[in-house]
Design an enzyme around this catalytic site. Structure first.
Site: not given
Length: 596
Positions: A213, A435
Protein backbone atom coordinates in the site's frame (compact mmCIF):
# COMPACT_ATOMS: atom_id res chain seq x y z
CA UNK A 1 -17.13 17.31 18.93
CA UNK A 2 -17.48 17.85 15.23
CA UNK A 3 -20.77 16.94 13.63
CA UNK A 4 -19.85 14.33 11.07
CA UNK A 5 -22.30 14.20 8.16
CA UNK A 6 -22.00 11.74 5.33
CA UNK A 7 -21.71 13.65 2.07
CA UNK A 8 -24.00 11.21 0.33
CA UNK A 9 -26.67 11.46 2.99
CA UNK A 10 -28.38 8.64 4.79
CA UNK A 11 -29.23 7.02 1.49
CA UNK A 12 -25.79 5.50 1.70
CA UNK A 13 -26.90 3.48 4.71
CA UNK A 14 -29.57 1.45 2.96
CA UNK A 15 -29.68 -1.14 0.24
CA UNK A 16 -32.09 -0.99 -2.65
CA UNK A 17 -32.77 -4.68 -2.51
CA UNK A 18 -35.36 -4.59 -5.26
CA UNK A 19 -32.89 -3.06 -7.69
CA UNK A 20 -30.56 -4.83 -10.08
CA UNK A 21 -27.70 -2.36 -10.38
CA UNK A 22 -26.11 -4.01 -13.39
CA UNK A 23 -22.83 -2.88 -14.98
CA UNK A 24 -21.50 -1.15 -11.85
CA UNK A 25 -18.56 -3.55 -11.53
CA UNK A 26 -16.22 -3.81 -14.50
CA UNK A 27 -14.07 -6.47 -12.82
CA UNK A 28 -14.65 -9.00 -10.05
CA UNK A 29 -11.48 -10.62 -8.75
CA UNK A 30 -10.09 -12.44 -5.74
CA UNK A 31 -6.66 -12.65 -4.17
CA UNK A 32 -4.62 -15.84 -4.37
CA UNK A 33 -2.94 -17.16 -1.23
CA UNK A 34 0.24 -15.29 -0.34
CA UNK A 35 2.06 -18.45 -1.35
CA UNK A 36 1.41 -22.15 -1.94
CA UNK A 37 3.68 -24.32 0.16
CA UNK A 38 2.87 -27.96 -0.57
CA UNK A 39 0.92 -30.25 -2.85
CA UNK A 40 -2.21 -30.17 -0.72
CA UNK A 41 -2.30 -26.37 -0.89
CA UNK A 42 -1.88 -26.54 -4.66
CA UNK A 43 -4.77 -29.01 -4.92
CA UNK A 44 -6.99 -26.80 -2.78
CA UNK A 45 -6.06 -23.79 -4.90
CA UNK A 46 -6.96 -25.61 -8.12
CA UNK A 47 -10.37 -26.54 -6.68
CA UNK A 48 -10.95 -22.94 -5.56
CA UNK A 49 -10.15 -21.65 -9.05
CA UNK A 50 -12.61 -24.04 -10.66
CA UNK A 51 -15.32 -23.15 -8.14
CA UNK A 52 -14.85 -19.39 -8.62
CA UNK A 53 -14.64 -19.63 -12.39
CA UNK A 54 -17.94 -21.49 -12.31
CA UNK A 55 -19.83 -18.53 -10.86
CA UNK A 56 -18.19 -15.90 -13.03
CA UNK A 57 -15.05 -14.61 -11.30
CA UNK A 58 -12.87 -12.63 -13.71
CA UNK A 59 -9.38 -12.99 -12.35
CA UNK A 60 -6.99 -13.70 -9.51
CA UNK A 61 -4.39 -11.33 -8.11
CA UNK A 62 -1.02 -12.87 -7.31
CA UNK A 63 1.80 -11.38 -5.25
CA UNK A 64 5.02 -11.60 -7.26
CA UNK A 65 7.44 -11.49 -4.36
CA UNK A 66 10.60 -9.57 -5.17
CA UNK A 67 12.43 -11.48 -2.45
CA UNK A 68 11.39 -14.83 -3.88
CA UNK A 69 12.28 -14.09 -7.50
CA UNK A 70 15.45 -12.03 -7.13
CA UNK A 71 16.54 -13.12 -3.69
CA UNK A 72 19.81 -14.76 -4.73
CA UNK A 73 21.39 -11.64 -6.22
CA UNK A 74 20.98 -8.61 -8.42
CA UNK A 75 19.64 -9.70 -11.80
CA UNK A 76 19.39 -13.38 -10.78
CA UNK A 77 15.75 -14.23 -11.41
CA UNK A 78 13.90 -17.45 -10.63
CA UNK A 79 10.40 -17.31 -12.13
CA UNK A 80 9.60 -21.03 -11.83
CA UNK A 81 6.97 -20.63 -9.10
CA UNK A 82 5.13 -18.03 -11.16
CA UNK A 83 5.36 -20.12 -14.32
CA UNK A 84 3.40 -22.76 -12.46
CA UNK A 85 0.84 -20.57 -10.72
CA UNK A 86 0.05 -18.48 -13.81
CA UNK A 87 -0.44 -21.60 -15.91
CA UNK A 88 -2.73 -23.01 -13.25
CA UNK A 89 -4.91 -19.88 -13.19
CA UNK A 90 -5.10 -19.51 -16.97
CA UNK A 91 -5.98 -23.17 -17.46
CA UNK A 92 -9.15 -22.53 -15.44
CA UNK A 93 -10.20 -19.74 -17.77
CA UNK A 94 -9.31 -16.93 -15.37
CA UNK A 95 -7.24 -13.79 -15.85
CA UNK A 96 -4.22 -12.67 -13.85
CA UNK A 97 -3.51 -9.50 -11.86
CA UNK A 98 0.18 -9.69 -10.93
CA UNK A 99 1.24 -7.55 -7.98
CA UNK A 100 4.83 -6.33 -8.13
CA UNK A 101 5.40 -6.96 -4.43
CA UNK A 102 8.43 -4.89 -3.48
CA UNK A 103 7.56 -5.37 0.18
CA UNK A 104 8.10 -8.13 2.70
CA UNK A 105 5.49 -10.84 3.19
CA UNK A 106 4.96 -11.08 6.92
CA UNK A 107 4.02 -8.49 9.47
CA UNK A 108 0.65 -7.49 8.04
CA UNK A 109 -2.67 -8.64 9.49
CA UNK A 110 -3.32 -12.22 8.38
CA UNK A 111 0.05 -12.79 6.72
CA UNK A 112 1.02 -16.46 6.67
CA UNK A 113 4.10 -17.03 4.56
CA UNK A 114 7.74 -17.93 4.50
CA UNK A 115 8.17 -21.67 4.85
CA UNK A 116 11.52 -23.00 3.68
CA UNK A 117 10.24 -24.41 0.40
CA UNK A 118 7.13 -24.50 -1.71
CA UNK A 119 6.55 -27.85 -3.40
CA UNK A 120 4.29 -29.07 -6.15
CA UNK A 121 4.70 -32.13 -8.31
CA UNK A 122 8.31 -32.52 -7.26
CA UNK A 123 9.27 -28.91 -7.99
CA UNK A 124 10.53 -26.59 -5.27
CA UNK A 125 11.22 -22.92 -4.88
CA UNK A 126 13.59 -21.77 -2.15
CA UNK A 127 12.58 -18.73 -0.15
CA UNK A 128 14.76 -16.08 1.42
CA UNK A 129 15.05 -17.18 5.04
CA UNK A 130 14.81 -20.50 6.79
CA UNK A 131 12.62 -20.93 9.84
CA UNK A 132 10.82 -17.59 9.54
CA UNK A 133 7.27 -16.56 8.81
CA UNK A 134 8.42 -14.06 6.23
CA UNK A 135 9.44 -13.60 2.64
CA UNK A 136 11.87 -10.70 3.07
CA UNK A 137 12.87 -8.30 0.35
CA UNK A 138 16.20 -9.29 -1.29
CA UNK A 139 19.02 -9.31 1.27
CA UNK A 140 21.51 -7.88 -1.19
CA UNK A 141 19.61 -4.57 -1.34
CA UNK A 142 20.87 -3.79 2.16
CA UNK A 143 24.46 -4.74 1.25
CA UNK A 144 25.12 -4.05 -2.41
CA UNK A 145 23.45 -0.66 -2.75
CA UNK A 146 25.29 0.98 0.19
CA UNK A 147 28.55 -0.52 -1.06
CA UNK A 148 28.05 1.29 -4.36
CA UNK A 149 27.41 4.72 -2.79
CA UNK A 150 29.95 6.34 -0.48
CA UNK A 151 28.44 7.53 2.78
CA UNK A 152 25.25 5.50 2.38
CA UNK A 153 24.47 2.87 5.02
CA UNK A 154 21.86 0.16 5.11
CA UNK A 155 20.18 2.05 7.97
CA UNK A 156 19.83 5.09 5.70
CA UNK A 157 17.71 2.98 3.36
CA UNK A 158 15.21 1.99 6.05
CA UNK A 159 12.36 3.80 7.68
CA UNK A 160 13.25 4.91 11.21
CA UNK A 161 10.36 5.52 13.57
CA UNK A 162 9.87 8.00 16.38
CA UNK A 163 10.89 5.15 18.72
CA UNK A 164 14.25 4.70 16.97
CA UNK A 165 13.27 1.38 15.37
CA UNK A 166 14.14 0.49 11.77
CA UNK A 167 11.77 -1.25 9.36
CA UNK A 168 13.02 -3.90 6.95
CA UNK A 169 9.65 -4.49 5.27
CA UNK A 170 10.30 -2.03 2.45
CA UNK A 171 12.99 0.35 1.33
CA UNK A 172 12.36 3.87 2.62
CA UNK A 173 10.90 6.28 0.07
CA UNK A 174 13.74 8.67 0.88
CA UNK A 175 16.09 6.09 -0.67
CA UNK A 176 14.15 6.01 -3.96
CA UNK A 177 17.09 7.48 -5.87
CA UNK A 178 19.08 4.35 -5.06
CA UNK A 179 16.47 1.67 -5.85
CA UNK A 180 14.04 2.95 -8.48
CA UNK A 181 16.19 1.47 -11.25
CA UNK A 182 16.04 -1.88 -9.42
CA UNK A 183 12.26 -1.74 -9.40
CA UNK A 184 12.10 -0.81 -13.09
CA UNK A 185 14.58 -3.58 -13.99
CA UNK A 186 12.51 -6.14 -12.09
CA UNK A 187 9.34 -5.09 -13.89
CA UNK A 188 11.10 -5.15 -17.26
CA UNK A 189 12.38 -8.66 -16.51
CA UNK A 190 8.83 -9.73 -15.57
CA UNK A 191 7.57 -8.35 -18.87
CA UNK A 192 10.28 -10.20 -20.80
CA UNK A 193 9.40 -13.45 -19.08
CA UNK A 194 5.62 -13.21 -19.50
CA UNK A 195 5.01 -11.14 -22.59
CA UNK A 196 3.31 -14.17 -24.13
CA UNK A 197 0.64 -13.85 -21.40
CA UNK A 198 -0.24 -10.22 -22.19
CA UNK A 199 -3.76 -11.16 -23.24
CA UNK A 200 -4.32 -12.89 -19.89
CA UNK A 201 -3.19 -9.99 -17.68
CA UNK A 202 -5.87 -7.39 -16.95
CA UNK A 203 -3.90 -5.16 -14.58
CA UNK A 204 -0.35 -4.74 -13.29
CA UNK A 205 -0.50 -3.71 -9.65
CA UNK A 206 2.48 -1.90 -8.11
CA UNK A 207 3.43 -2.27 -4.46
CA UNK A 208 4.37 1.17 -3.12
CA UNK A 209 4.90 0.46 0.56
CA UNK A 210 4.24 -1.94 3.44
CA UNK A 211 1.55 -4.53 2.66
CA UNK A 212 1.72 -3.28 -0.93
CA UNK A 213 0.00 0.00 0.00
CA UNK A 214 1.02 3.61 -0.55
CA UNK A 215 1.60 4.53 3.10
CA UNK A 216 4.25 4.68 5.79
CA UNK A 217 4.79 1.65 8.08
CA UNK A 218 3.15 3.55 10.92
CA UNK A 219 1.57 0.45 12.45
CA UNK A 220 4.01 -2.31 11.55
CA UNK A 221 6.05 -4.97 13.30
CA UNK A 222 9.29 -3.02 13.78
CA UNK A 223 7.46 -0.96 16.40
CA UNK A 224 5.89 -3.95 18.16
CA UNK A 225 5.46 -3.32 21.86
CA UNK A 226 4.22 0.23 21.39
CA UNK A 227 0.44 0.48 21.60
CA UNK A 228 0.61 3.70 19.63
CA UNK A 229 1.89 1.75 16.62
CA UNK A 230 -0.84 -0.88 16.59
CA UNK A 231 -4.59 -0.86 16.08
CA UNK A 232 -6.35 1.33 17.15
CA UNK A 233 -3.45 3.61 18.10
CA UNK A 234 -2.48 6.87 16.45
CA UNK A 235 0.38 5.33 14.47
CA UNK A 236 4.10 6.05 14.78
CA UNK A 237 5.80 8.71 12.67
CA UNK A 238 8.47 7.26 10.37
CA UNK A 239 10.57 10.32 9.47
CA UNK A 240 13.60 9.97 11.74
CA UNK A 241 16.17 8.47 9.37
CA UNK A 242 19.08 10.55 8.07
CA UNK A 243 17.75 10.85 4.53
CA UNK A 244 14.30 11.85 5.78
CA UNK A 245 15.66 14.57 8.04
CA UNK A 246 17.87 15.97 5.30
CA UNK A 247 14.90 16.05 2.95
CA UNK A 248 12.76 17.89 5.53
CA UNK A 249 15.55 20.44 5.99
CA UNK A 250 15.80 20.99 2.23
CA UNK A 251 12.01 21.29 1.98
CA UNK A 252 11.91 23.92 4.73
CA UNK A 253 14.72 25.92 3.14
CA UNK A 254 13.02 25.76 -0.24
CA UNK A 255 9.71 26.97 1.25
CA UNK A 256 11.04 29.81 3.40
CA UNK A 257 14.25 30.76 1.61
CA UNK A 258 15.98 32.09 4.72
CA UNK A 259 16.05 31.47 8.45
CA UNK A 260 14.42 34.79 9.32
CA UNK A 261 11.26 33.85 7.45
CA UNK A 262 11.26 30.35 8.91
CA UNK A 263 11.80 31.56 12.48
CA UNK A 264 9.05 34.15 12.12
CA UNK A 265 6.63 31.50 10.86
CA UNK A 266 7.56 28.84 13.39
CA UNK A 267 8.27 31.08 16.39
CA UNK A 268 11.75 29.59 16.69
CA UNK A 269 15.29 30.95 16.83
CA UNK A 270 17.16 28.45 14.68
CA UNK A 271 20.62 29.48 13.49
CA UNK A 272 20.90 26.89 10.71
CA UNK A 273 18.61 24.84 8.54
CA UNK A 274 20.56 21.86 9.86
CA UNK A 275 18.64 22.37 13.10
CA UNK A 276 15.31 21.61 11.39
CA UNK A 277 14.13 18.24 12.66
CA UNK A 278 10.98 16.15 13.01
CA UNK A 279 9.17 16.41 16.36
CA UNK A 280 11.52 15.46 19.18
CA UNK A 281 8.59 14.13 21.20
CA UNK A 282 5.87 12.94 18.83
CA UNK A 283 3.40 12.19 21.61
CA UNK A 284 3.71 15.72 22.99
CA UNK A 285 3.46 17.06 19.42
CA UNK A 286 0.05 15.46 18.94
CA UNK A 287 -1.14 15.96 22.52
CA UNK A 288 -0.52 19.68 22.13
CA UNK A 289 -2.27 19.56 18.75
CA UNK A 290 0.74 21.16 17.09
CA UNK A 291 -0.11 19.27 13.93
CA UNK A 292 -3.24 21.43 13.63
CA UNK A 293 -2.53 24.76 15.28
CA UNK A 294 1.22 25.35 15.00
CA UNK A 295 2.86 26.38 11.72
CA UNK A 296 5.84 24.11 12.30
CA UNK A 297 3.46 21.21 12.89
CA UNK A 298 1.36 21.94 9.81
CA UNK A 299 4.53 22.28 7.71
CA UNK A 300 5.92 19.00 9.02
CA UNK A 301 2.73 17.09 8.24
CA UNK A 302 2.51 18.75 4.81
CA UNK A 303 6.06 17.68 3.95
CA UNK A 304 5.43 14.19 5.34
CA UNK A 305 2.32 13.80 3.18
CA UNK A 306 3.86 15.27 0.02
CA UNK A 307 6.87 12.99 0.38
CA UNK A 308 4.52 10.02 0.19
CA UNK A 309 2.54 11.25 -2.82
CA UNK A 310 5.79 12.08 -4.63
CA UNK A 311 6.94 8.53 -3.97
CA UNK A 312 3.72 7.27 -5.51
CA UNK A 313 4.45 9.28 -8.64
CA UNK A 314 8.00 7.95 -8.83
CA UNK A 315 6.76 4.36 -8.48
CA UNK A 316 4.25 4.88 -11.29
CA UNK A 317 6.99 6.27 -13.49
CA UNK A 318 9.21 3.28 -12.71
CA UNK A 319 6.34 0.99 -13.72
CA UNK A 320 5.74 2.93 -16.92
CA UNK A 321 9.46 2.61 -17.72
CA UNK A 322 9.57 -1.10 -16.87
CA UNK A 323 6.34 -2.03 -18.63
CA UNK A 324 6.95 -0.14 -21.86
CA UNK A 325 6.86 -3.07 -24.29
CA UNK A 326 4.36 -5.90 -24.57
CA UNK A 327 2.61 -4.67 -21.42
CA UNK A 328 2.41 -1.01 -22.40
CA UNK A 329 -1.35 -1.20 -23.01
CA UNK A 330 -2.18 -2.93 -19.72
CA UNK A 331 -3.49 -0.61 -17.04
CA UNK A 332 -1.52 -0.13 -13.84
CA UNK A 333 -2.88 -0.35 -10.32
CA UNK A 334 -2.01 0.99 -6.87
CA UNK A 335 -3.56 0.69 -3.43
CA UNK A 336 -4.20 2.94 -0.46
CA UNK A 337 -5.51 1.54 2.84
CA UNK A 338 -8.70 2.37 4.65
CA UNK A 339 -7.32 3.62 7.96
CA UNK A 340 -10.69 4.06 9.55
CA UNK A 341 -10.01 4.21 13.27
CA UNK A 342 -10.05 7.41 15.35
CA UNK A 343 -12.02 9.28 12.68
CA UNK A 344 -14.78 9.81 15.23
CA UNK A 345 -12.55 10.51 18.23
CA UNK A 346 -13.82 13.58 20.12
CA UNK A 347 -10.28 14.87 20.75
CA UNK A 348 -8.28 16.91 18.25
CA UNK A 349 -5.13 15.24 19.57
CA UNK A 350 -6.31 11.90 18.19
CA UNK A 351 -9.02 12.49 15.59
CA UNK A 352 -7.79 11.35 12.13
CA UNK A 353 -4.18 11.23 13.37
CA UNK A 354 -3.70 7.57 12.28
CA UNK A 355 -4.36 8.65 8.68
CA UNK A 356 -1.82 11.46 9.08
CA UNK A 357 0.82 9.19 10.63
CA UNK A 358 0.41 6.88 7.64
CA UNK A 359 0.91 9.89 5.34
CA UNK A 360 -2.50 9.67 3.69
CA UNK A 361 -3.77 13.14 4.53
CA UNK A 362 -2.15 16.46 5.51
CA UNK A 363 -3.22 18.60 8.47
CA UNK A 364 -3.18 22.09 6.94
CA UNK A 365 -6.46 21.86 5.01
CA UNK A 366 -10.09 21.30 5.93
CA UNK A 367 -10.11 17.51 6.10
CA UNK A 368 -13.85 17.46 6.70
CA UNK A 369 -14.80 19.25 3.50
CA UNK A 370 -15.91 17.64 0.23
CA UNK A 371 -13.83 20.34 -1.50
CA UNK A 372 -10.67 18.56 -0.32
CA UNK A 373 -12.06 15.06 -0.67
CA UNK A 374 -12.14 15.01 3.14
CA UNK A 375 -8.36 15.20 2.96
CA UNK A 376 -7.83 12.67 0.16
CA UNK A 377 -7.77 14.95 -2.88
CA UNK A 378 -3.98 14.90 -3.36
CA UNK A 379 -3.58 11.21 -2.52
CA UNK A 380 -6.24 10.19 -5.05
CA UNK A 381 -4.82 12.51 -7.70
CA UNK A 382 -1.52 10.62 -7.50
CA UNK A 383 -3.06 8.17 -9.96
CA UNK A 384 -2.89 10.91 -12.60
CA UNK A 385 0.68 12.09 -12.03
CA UNK A 386 2.63 9.46 -13.97
CA UNK A 387 4.83 10.35 -16.92
CA UNK A 388 2.39 8.84 -19.44
CA UNK A 389 -0.95 10.68 -19.16
CA UNK A 390 -2.58 8.10 -21.45
CA UNK A 391 -1.76 5.17 -19.16
CA UNK A 392 -4.77 4.33 -17.02
CA UNK A 393 -4.06 3.81 -13.33
CA UNK A 394 -6.57 1.98 -11.15
CA UNK A 395 -6.85 3.01 -7.50
CA UNK A 396 -7.74 0.25 -5.04
CA UNK A 397 -9.22 1.14 -1.65
CA UNK A 398 -9.94 -1.15 1.27
CA UNK A 399 -12.51 -1.46 4.08
CA UNK A 400 -15.66 -1.65 1.94
CA UNK A 401 -17.09 -4.35 4.21
CA UNK A 402 -17.04 -2.22 7.36
CA UNK A 403 -19.63 -0.05 9.05
CA UNK A 404 -19.56 2.95 11.39
CA UNK A 405 -19.37 1.61 14.97
CA UNK A 406 -17.80 4.91 16.15
CA UNK A 407 -17.32 3.90 19.77
CA UNK A 408 -14.44 3.77 22.22
CA UNK A 409 -11.64 2.80 21.76
CA UNK A 410 -11.70 2.50 17.95
CA UNK A 411 -13.95 5.42 17.01
CA UNK A 412 -14.12 3.81 13.58
CA UNK A 413 -16.05 5.47 10.77
CA UNK A 414 -15.01 3.11 7.99
CA UNK A 415 -18.24 3.47 6.05
CA UNK A 416 -17.90 7.25 5.97
CA UNK A 417 -14.32 6.88 4.78
CA UNK A 418 -15.34 4.52 1.98
CA UNK A 419 -17.87 7.07 0.74
CA UNK A 420 -15.48 10.03 1.11
CA UNK A 421 -12.92 8.29 -1.07
CA UNK A 422 -15.62 7.14 -3.47
CA UNK A 423 -16.97 10.65 -3.86
CA UNK A 424 -13.56 12.20 -4.48
CA UNK A 425 -12.57 9.39 -6.85
CA UNK A 426 -15.74 10.05 -8.81
CA UNK A 427 -15.08 13.79 -8.86
CA UNK A 428 -11.62 13.20 -10.29
CA UNK A 429 -12.77 10.55 -12.76
CA UNK A 430 -10.45 7.98 -11.24
CA UNK A 431 -10.92 4.28 -11.98
CA UNK A 432 -11.72 3.23 -8.39
CA UNK A 433 -11.99 -0.35 -7.20
CA UNK A 434 -12.74 -1.67 -3.75
CA UNK A 435 -11.55 -4.43 -1.43
CA UNK A 436 -12.44 -5.84 1.95
CA UNK A 437 -9.82 -4.97 4.55
CA UNK A 438 -10.14 -8.18 6.58
CA UNK A 439 -10.79 -11.66 5.26
CA UNK A 440 -13.61 -12.22 7.73
CA UNK A 441 -15.62 -9.44 6.13
CA UNK A 442 -16.20 -11.57 3.04
CA UNK A 443 -17.82 -14.28 5.14
CA UNK A 444 -20.66 -12.30 6.75
CA UNK A 445 -23.91 -10.97 5.37
CA UNK A 446 -23.21 -7.62 7.01
CA UNK A 447 -19.91 -7.33 5.14
CA UNK A 448 -21.55 -8.08 1.81
CA UNK A 449 -24.41 -5.69 2.51
CA UNK A 450 -21.83 -2.97 3.08
CA UNK A 451 -19.97 -3.85 -0.14
CA UNK A 452 -23.16 -3.77 -2.17
CA UNK A 453 -24.10 -0.49 -0.51
CA UNK A 454 -20.82 1.08 -1.66
CA UNK A 455 -21.33 -0.10 -5.24
CA UNK A 456 -24.95 1.02 -5.27
CA UNK A 457 -24.32 4.52 -3.97
CA UNK A 458 -20.71 5.38 -4.76
CA UNK A 459 -18.27 5.35 -7.67
CA UNK A 460 -16.53 1.98 -7.15
CA UNK A 461 -16.39 0.02 -10.40
CA UNK A 462 -14.50 -3.14 -9.50
CA UNK A 463 -14.08 -5.52 -6.58
CA UNK A 464 -11.22 -7.68 -5.34
CA UNK A 465 -11.94 -10.00 -2.43
CA UNK A 466 -9.47 -11.05 0.23
CA UNK A 467 -9.14 -14.04 -0.37
CA UNK A 468 -10.09 -16.70 -2.90
CA UNK A 469 -10.70 -19.40 -0.30
CA UNK A 470 -13.16 -17.16 1.55
CA UNK A 471 -15.45 -16.95 -1.48
CA UNK A 472 -15.20 -20.61 -2.41
CA UNK A 473 -14.90 -22.67 0.78
CA UNK A 474 -17.20 -20.48 2.89
CA UNK A 475 -20.89 -20.73 1.97
CA UNK A 476 -21.80 -17.14 2.75
CA UNK A 477 -18.77 -15.82 0.92
CA UNK A 478 -19.35 -17.99 -2.11
CA UNK A 479 -23.07 -17.39 -2.40
CA UNK A 480 -22.88 -13.65 -1.84
CA UNK A 481 -20.03 -13.14 -4.31
CA UNK A 482 -21.86 -15.18 -6.93
CA UNK A 483 -24.96 -13.06 -6.30
CA UNK A 484 -22.90 -9.86 -6.44
CA UNK A 485 -21.46 -10.84 -9.82
CA UNK A 486 -24.92 -11.61 -11.15
CA UNK A 487 -26.36 -8.33 -9.93
CA UNK A 488 -23.50 -5.91 -10.38
CA UNK A 489 -21.01 -7.18 -12.94
CA UNK A 490 -21.02 -5.58 -16.36
CA UNK A 491 -22.51 -7.96 -18.90
CA UNK A 492 -24.02 -10.37 -16.36
CA UNK A 493 -27.14 -8.48 -15.39
CA UNK A 494 -30.66 -9.12 -16.57
CA UNK A 495 -31.62 -8.92 -20.24
CA UNK A 496 -34.46 -6.57 -19.28
CA UNK A 497 -34.59 -2.81 -19.75
CA UNK A 498 -33.16 -0.12 -17.48
CA UNK A 499 -34.62 3.24 -16.47
CA UNK A 500 -32.60 5.99 -14.78
CA UNK A 501 -34.88 7.85 -12.38
CA UNK A 502 -34.35 11.44 -11.20
CA UNK A 503 -36.28 13.26 -8.47
CA UNK A 504 -35.59 16.99 -8.25
CA UNK A 505 -36.06 19.30 -5.24
CA UNK A 506 -36.05 16.36 -2.85
CA UNK A 507 -35.33 18.27 0.35
CA UNK A 508 -35.50 15.89 3.29
CA UNK A 509 -34.90 15.86 7.04
CA UNK A 510 -32.48 13.57 8.87
CA UNK A 511 -33.69 10.00 8.46
CA UNK A 512 -35.95 10.70 5.48
CA UNK A 513 -35.04 9.77 1.89
CA UNK A 514 -36.55 9.74 -1.60
CA UNK A 515 -37.83 6.64 -3.40
CA UNK A 516 -39.10 5.84 -6.88
CA UNK A 517 -42.52 4.15 -6.53
CA UNK A 518 -44.61 2.96 -9.44
CA UNK A 519 -47.05 0.53 -11.02
CA UNK A 520 -44.69 -2.42 -11.60
CA UNK A 521 -43.33 -4.88 -9.01
CA UNK A 522 -39.79 -3.55 -9.47
CA UNK A 523 -41.05 -0.16 -8.21
CA UNK A 524 -43.16 -1.56 -5.40
CA UNK A 525 -46.61 -1.64 -7.06
CA UNK A 526 -47.38 1.82 -5.62
CA UNK A 527 -46.35 0.77 -2.09
CA UNK A 528 -43.73 3.20 -0.68
CA UNK A 529 -42.45 0.47 1.64
CA UNK A 530 -41.27 -1.46 -1.43
CA UNK A 531 -40.10 1.45 -3.54
CA UNK A 532 -36.54 1.91 -4.80
CA UNK A 533 -34.25 4.05 -2.67
CA UNK A 534 -32.52 6.73 -4.74
CA UNK A 535 -29.05 8.19 -4.25
CA UNK A 536 -28.45 11.68 -2.80
CA UNK A 537 -24.97 12.32 -4.17
CA UNK A 538 -26.24 15.52 -5.85
CA UNK A 539 -28.67 16.46 -3.07
CA UNK A 540 -31.39 17.69 -3.26
CA UNK A 541 -31.48 15.84 -6.59
CA UNK A 542 -31.94 12.08 -6.08
CA UNK A 543 -31.06 9.56 -8.77
CA UNK A 544 -30.97 5.84 -9.40
CA UNK A 545 -31.04 3.26 -12.18
CA UNK A 546 -33.35 0.26 -12.02
CA UNK A 547 -32.71 -2.77 -14.21
CA UNK A 548 -34.69 -5.89 -15.03
CA UNK A 549 -37.75 -3.85 -16.02
CA UNK A 550 -40.29 -5.16 -18.57
CA UNK A 551 -39.21 -4.39 -22.13
CA UNK A 552 -41.09 -1.91 -24.34
CA UNK A 553 -43.60 -1.23 -21.58
CA UNK A 554 -45.23 1.97 -20.33
CA UNK A 555 -44.59 2.63 -16.64
CA UNK A 556 -46.18 5.19 -14.37
CA UNK A 557 -44.34 6.30 -11.25
CA UNK A 558 -43.80 9.08 -8.72
CA UNK A 559 -41.16 10.43 -6.36
CA UNK A 560 -41.99 9.65 -2.73
CA UNK A 561 -40.35 10.80 0.49
CA UNK A 562 -40.47 8.53 3.51
CA UNK A 563 -38.42 7.68 6.55
CA UNK A 564 -35.84 4.98 6.00
CA UNK A 565 -36.51 3.11 9.22
CA UNK A 566 -40.31 3.46 9.16
CA UNK A 567 -41.91 3.32 5.68
CA UNK A 568 -45.18 4.66 7.08
CA UNK A 569 -43.62 7.80 8.58
CA UNK A 570 -42.80 11.05 6.83
CA UNK A 571 -44.54 9.96 3.63
CA UNK A 572 -44.87 12.72 1.05
CA UNK A 573 -45.88 12.04 -2.55
CA UNK A 574 -44.88 14.10 -5.54
CA UNK A 575 -47.89 16.26 -6.42
CA UNK A 576 -49.68 16.31 -9.76
CA UNK A 577 -50.08 13.59 -12.33
CA UNK A 578 -47.97 10.47 -12.54
CA UNK A 579 -44.63 10.49 -14.34
CA UNK A 580 -44.66 8.29 -17.42
CA UNK A 581 -41.86 6.48 -19.19
CA UNK A 582 -41.72 3.74 -21.83
CA UNK A 583 -38.91 1.25 -21.50
CA UNK A 584 -36.83 0.14 -24.46
CA UNK A 585 -35.69 -3.25 -25.55
CA UNK A 586 -33.41 -5.69 -23.75
CA UNK A 587 -30.21 -4.04 -22.53
CA UNK A 588 -31.46 -0.52 -23.28
CA UNK A 589 -31.53 2.40 -20.87
CA UNK A 590 -33.82 5.45 -20.82
CA UNK A 591 -34.31 8.26 -18.33
CA UNK A 592 -37.33 9.74 -16.57
CA UNK A 593 -37.62 12.54 -14.02
CA UNK A 594 -40.08 13.96 -11.52
CA UNK A 595 -40.02 16.81 -9.03
CA UNK A 596 -41.42 17.82 -5.67
Amino acid sequence: MLNFKRTLGLAALCLASATVWADLAETTNAMAPLELRNSSEWSAFEWQLEEAAGYGLDGVSVDVWWGMVEGDGDGQYDWSYYDAIFDTIISRGLQIIPIMSFHQCGGNVGDDCGEDVITRDGNSWKLGQSGTNEIPIPWWIWEDIPAQHAGLSDADMRYKSEFGNYSVETVSLWADDYVLDQYADFMAAFQDRYEHLADHIIELNISMGPAGELRYPSYNQHDDGHAIASYPGRGALQAYGRLAIEDFQAWAEDKYGNLTSLNNAWGTSLSSFDQVNPPSDAQFFFDQQDHLYNQYGRDFMRWYHESLTAHGTRMLNAAMDGFDGAFSDIELGMKIPGIHWQIGNPSDSMRRVPEMAAGLIPSDIDIYSPATGHGYESMISTTQTGSDPNRNVVLHFTALEMGNPDSYPDYSRAEDLVFWVGEEGGNQGVDLKGENALAGGAMTHFGWDQIENAFTHSSYNGLTILRLQNVTENNIGRNRYAQFIQNFHAGTGSDGATVSFTCNNGNTYWGQSVYAVGDVPELGNWDPANGVLLDATNYPTWTGAVGDLPENTGIEWKCVKREENDPNAGVEWQSGSNNQVTTGGAGSSVGSSGSF
